[in-house]
Every structure is written in structure tokens, then in C-alpha cells.
Enzyme design. Structure first.
Site, short mmCIF file in Angstrom:
data_model
loop_
_atom_site.label_atom_id
_atom_site.label_comp_id
_atom_site.label_asym_id
_atom_site.label_seq_id
_atom_site.Cartn_x
_atom_site.Cartn_y
_atom_site.Cartn_z
CG ASP A 55 55.92 27.92 36.85
OD1 ASP A 55 56.34 27.34 37.72
OD2 ASP A 55 56.00 28.65 36.03
CG HIS A 64 58.70 29.18 36.46
ND1 HIS A 64 59.03 28.19 35.84
CD2 HIS A 64 60.21 30.23 35.90
CE1 HIS A 64 59.48 27.82 35.47
NE2 HIS A 64 60.63 28.55 35.13
CB SER A 93 63.36 28.91 33.09
OG SER A 93 63.07 28.31 34.49
#
Length: 496
Positions: free
Chosen positions: A469, A472, A228
Site C-alpha cells: 500500500d 494510504h 478511503s
């Protein structure tokens, strides 16, 4: 009487004969003069229309002007308008003068056209010379920039505030940023994180040029293969390249798919450049599988000696950008119990770091056997830093409230063992691989993660901070710089 008549008869005959002779002579002279007069005018135009050989080489027809400065056809340099005075001279028999005048006029006309053509050629040559000079100047400037870059470590430097160049696209302007990375739309209020530019020590990165990047991709395919994090970079790539399009409708996903977490394969076509940008999901670059236990349940496995089953797609790309890393540090991958597999054997317990090393060797072997460096270019993007405080990604770690890069601390000099393993694998490869070593430059950017802004809060309630998160990156943001570095690498390749 009779004698007188006899003597006058011969005299009459002689007189008649003489008169007749004079008349005939006079008649013949008249005919001769009349015939000469009648013939001369008809000879003059005949002679004038005789094509005369031109000692000069043939000239390609081009638009020109007549003697009066009026435009005429390209073939008009062989024709001269009739002058009434010249016609009158012809009728008087002055044919030679008329011919000379016409030939002079034709010659003058050709001279004028040749002069104009020479001027046009000179002007065209001047423009070409100016264009060549401009291109040479740009090329010289580009070479000078490249030479400075060659002696510069692109990945050692610092972040500087630059609101003129960054962000490369405005928040909310790109339709290809999915919910997980669209921090501003998800409610993030601060925006300073958008305006940081990476500056290597000792040099500056050339300004990002989306149109030039697309030109370098013309007729090619760029494929990002990985987890990802590479999807994060893939979405950034779509957004930065989209800024180079005058007609943004000429860019689309060929299968009509919208970008979502659930789908692992996308192909975006840029019609005007006949190129594609693709994403192929592969968490580990080696093959994931499952095994059934005695109770009939299935458990995941990872064959570290077999390449990922998506490899058939990799072969057709001209530029490949690989990554793997974050999936190796959590869950079954990190524990390594009944998970790692070689051949038909599943290790009851195996070290994750050693598994990573063997997986990278499997990937490197595949590259050496399947990539042609004459028409394919391979990047490996290094591990990007996570910034969890007080716990890991799944255990209460936090990065909320960070608004500027790290300025000091041990994290700036940290370098994961996984990156040393990557470097070792690349050094042993036959096919050259460009290491996009973003690890240290991302160490600074604790402010660039979605944190609690990875999801839209539609009900207006306070955003939950229970799970953040901090791995990312928001878009626009840090991955745009990774793609900027790919652009710089392509510039270096073009001048090598």
C-alpha cells in the site's frame, strides 16, 4: 373663754389651708420632676432606632468585617453592638450623646465596609483588567500570527524534523486507528517518519492545539465525505482531537460501531463539547449504480450527472471536508467502457478525465444549491500522492524501505491534472470552498505509506511484499498534518 376660742378658729383654718396648698405644690413639683426623669430614658432608644435617610446610593450586601475585624453578616453594617457605658449614659439621661455615639459608630462601620468594598471592587476590577489585558495580549498575539499566515502560501514549503511537536499522539495510543494504517503495531521498526512537521516558506504553522480545535467545534458537526483517503484522515482527526480530552471516555461512536473498512458511516460524539465528527463513504461524490446486461449479469455504472445518494447526510453538517480521486485512476473507472452514465444513457466509451470534470461540476452545483455559507464551511481536500516504484498499486508497485522524505526530483514539482480540474470547479462556484491543497506537500513523503505494514502478521512469518500500500498513510503520520492545516484554516476564519 369663748371669745378666745372664736378668734383662734379662723387662724387654724388659714394655717391648714396654707399647709395644704404648700403640700399640693410640693407634691405637684415632685410628680413633675419624677415624671420627667421617668420619661427621658424611654425616649432615647426610641429616637435612636428611627431609621435615618442615607444620602448615599444603596449598596449591595457583601461579606465584610465588623469593627473588631471579625466577619459578620452582610446586613450587620446597620447594627452596632450595645456598649454598657452607653447604656449607663442612657439611664442617666444623656440620650443625645448616646444617639450621636451610635450614629457615629454606624457611620464608621459603614465607612469601614465601604472602604473594604471599594478595595474588593478595586481588586476585582484589577483582576478583570488583568484578565482583559491577558485576553487582549492573546488576541493581539493571535492576530499577529494570523496576519503572518495571510501573506503565506500554506502549501508551499518543506518538511522539517521536529520531535518536540510531532507526533501529535503516540503510536498505539489511539484506539480509532484501524489495522490498515497502524504501521507500528503491524511490525514497522523505523520511526523517523513520525517526527516530520510541515513548514511553509516564509511562516510557521501555529502549534496544534486540540482543546482549542474542540472549542471551535463546540455545538457543531464536522463531516468528512469521500473515499478511503478521507477515512484515513477521519481516523487521524479522531486521534488528534482525543488528545484534547481530559476524560477520554466522554468520546464514543453513537451507534457503538468499531471502525472497519466494511462500514461506510460513523458518528463520534464528544460529550463535553456537544460536537460530532462523522465519516460518510462516497468514492466518487456522484452516484454509483449497476446495470443488467442481456445475459442477466450486473455491471457497475457511475452517473456523473447525479449526486451521491448519501447527500441527505451532508446537509446537516456545519463543516464539510470532501475528497475524491484515487478511484478514478484504476479499474473500470480508468477504462471507461460501458461505465459512465448521463441520464439514462451509458457511454460505450468515455474519457475518465472528462468524466471527473463533469462529476466535479455536479458536486459543485449541489454545494451551491444546498449549502448555506452563513452557517456551513466547506473544504475540498486535494489529491494525495502515491509513491509506487516499478508498477502501480495492483501490479507489483513498491515503496518498502523508504525512511525519509524525497529531497529532490521531478516528483516534487508534479501536479495532477485532476487538481487543476478541482481548482477550475471551485473558481466557478458561488459558495466559497477552502481548497486543502495537500498534493505537493505529500509529494515529498514517500516514507509515510504503510507499504508492507498494512496488516498484522500474527503467524510470525516474513511479511509478504507481493502487494504493498503506497497510497494510504500510516497513523500517526501525514494525515495529522492535513488536520493541522484545517485547524489553521479555522483560525484564519475566526479572525476574518
Amino acid at each position: 373663754m369663748s371669745t378666745s376660742s372664736s378668734s383662734s378658729f379662723p387662724r387654724t383654718i388659714v394655717s391648714y389651708t396654707l399647709s395644704t396648698s404648700l403640700f399640693i405644690v410640693f407634691f405637684l413639683c415632685s410628680v413633675f420632676l419624677f415624671t420627667r426623669r421617668a420619661l427621658e430614658p424611654s425616649l432615647t432608644p426610641y429616637h435612636a432606632d428611627i431609621p435615618l435617610p442615607d444620602p448615599r446610593p444603596p449598596i449591595e450586601p457583601l461579606p465584610s468585617k465588623d469593627l473588631n475585624g471579625k466577619p459578620h453578616d452582610a446586613d450587620a453594617d446597620l447594627t452596632v453592638d450595645t456598649n454598657p457605658k452607653e447604656e449607663e449614659a442612657d439611664s442617666r439621661g444623656d440620650g443625645d450623646v448616646a444617639v450621636n455615639t451610635k450614629l457615629k459608630a454606624v457611620d464608621d462601620s459603614r465607612s469601614v465596609d465601604l472602604t473594604e468594598k471599594t478595595e474588593l471592587e478595586d481588586e476585582g476590577g484589577s483582576r478583570k483588567e488583568e484578565s482583559v489585558e491577558d485576553n487582549n495580549a492573546e488576541s493581539a498575539e493571535g492576530k499577529a500570527v494570523v496576519e503572518k499566515l495571510r501573506g503565506c502560501d500554506l502549501y508551499k514549503g518543506s518538511w522539517v524534523k521536529d520531535a518536540d511537536e510531532y507526533p501529535l499522539y503516540q503510536p498505539g495510543s489511539c484506539p480509532y486507528v484501524d489495522e490498515a494504517f497502524d504501521c507500528q503495531r503491524n511490525g514497522r521498526r523505523d520511526s523517523d517518519y513520525l517526527y516530520w512537521r510541515w513548514k511553509p516558506d516564509g511562516c510557521d504553522l501555529p502549534r496544534f492545539n486540540a482543546t482549542d480545535f474542540l472549542e471551535k467545534l463546540r455545538g457543531k458537526s464536522l463531516m468528512l465525505v469521500g473515499d478511503s483517503m478521507n477515512r484515513n484522515q477521519f481516523e487521524s482527526m479522531l486521534c488528534v482531537l482525543r488528545e484534547g480530552l481530559s476524560d477520554k471516555s466522554r468520546m464514543y461512536e453513537v451507534h457503538g460501531h468499531n471502525i472497519t473498512k466494511g462500514r461506510g458511516y460513523f458518528v463520534f460524539k464528544f460529550e463535553d463539547y456537544n460536537c460530532t465528527v462523522e465519516f460518510v463513504r462516497s468514492h466518487f461524490l456522484v452516484r454509483e449504480g449497476v446495470r443488467a446486461n442481456a445475459q442477466g449479469n450486473t455491471n457497475p455504472t457511475l452517473s456523473i450527472d447525479r449526486i451521491d445518494k448519501s447527500n441527505a447526510r451532508w446537509k446537516r453538517a456545519n463543516i464539510l471536508v470532501f475528497n475524491t480521486g484515487h478511484w478514478w485512476v484504476h479499474g473500470k473507472t480508468a477504462r471507461g467502457k460501458n461505465y459512465y452514465k448521463e441520464g439514462d444513457f451509458i457511454y460505450p466509451k468515455f474519457d475518465a478525465t472528462e468524466a471527473y470534470r463533469r462529476a466535479l461540476k455536479t458536486w459543485a452545483k449541489w454545494i451551491d444549491q444546498n449549502v448555506n455559507p452563513k452557517n456551513q464551511l466547506v473544504f475540498y481536500r486535494g489529491y494525495s500522492s502515491a509513491h509506487f516504484r516499478g508498477g502501480e498499486w495492483d501490479s507489483g508497485g513498491s515503496c518498502n524501505g523508504e525512511k525519509e522524505p524525497v529531497k529532490k526530483g521531478s516528483i516534487l514539482d508534479s501536479y495532477p491534472l485532476k487538481m487543476k480540474i478541482v481548482e477550475e470547479a471551485i473558481k466557478e462556484m458561488q459558495v466559497p470552498v477552502i481548497l486543502l491543497n495537500v498534493t505537493k506537500l505529500t509529494n515529498f513523503r514517500k516514507d509515510g505509506h504503510p507499504s508492507i505494514y498494512g496488516k498484522i502478521n500474527l503467524d510470525g512469518k516474513k511479511v509478504s511484499s507481493r502487494k504493498q500500500d503506497c497510497s494510504h498513510w500510516c497513523l500517526p503520520g501525514v494525515p495529522d498534518v492535513w488536520n493541522h492545516l484545517i485547524y489553521v484554516s479555522l483560525l484564519l476564519q475566526a479572525h476574518s
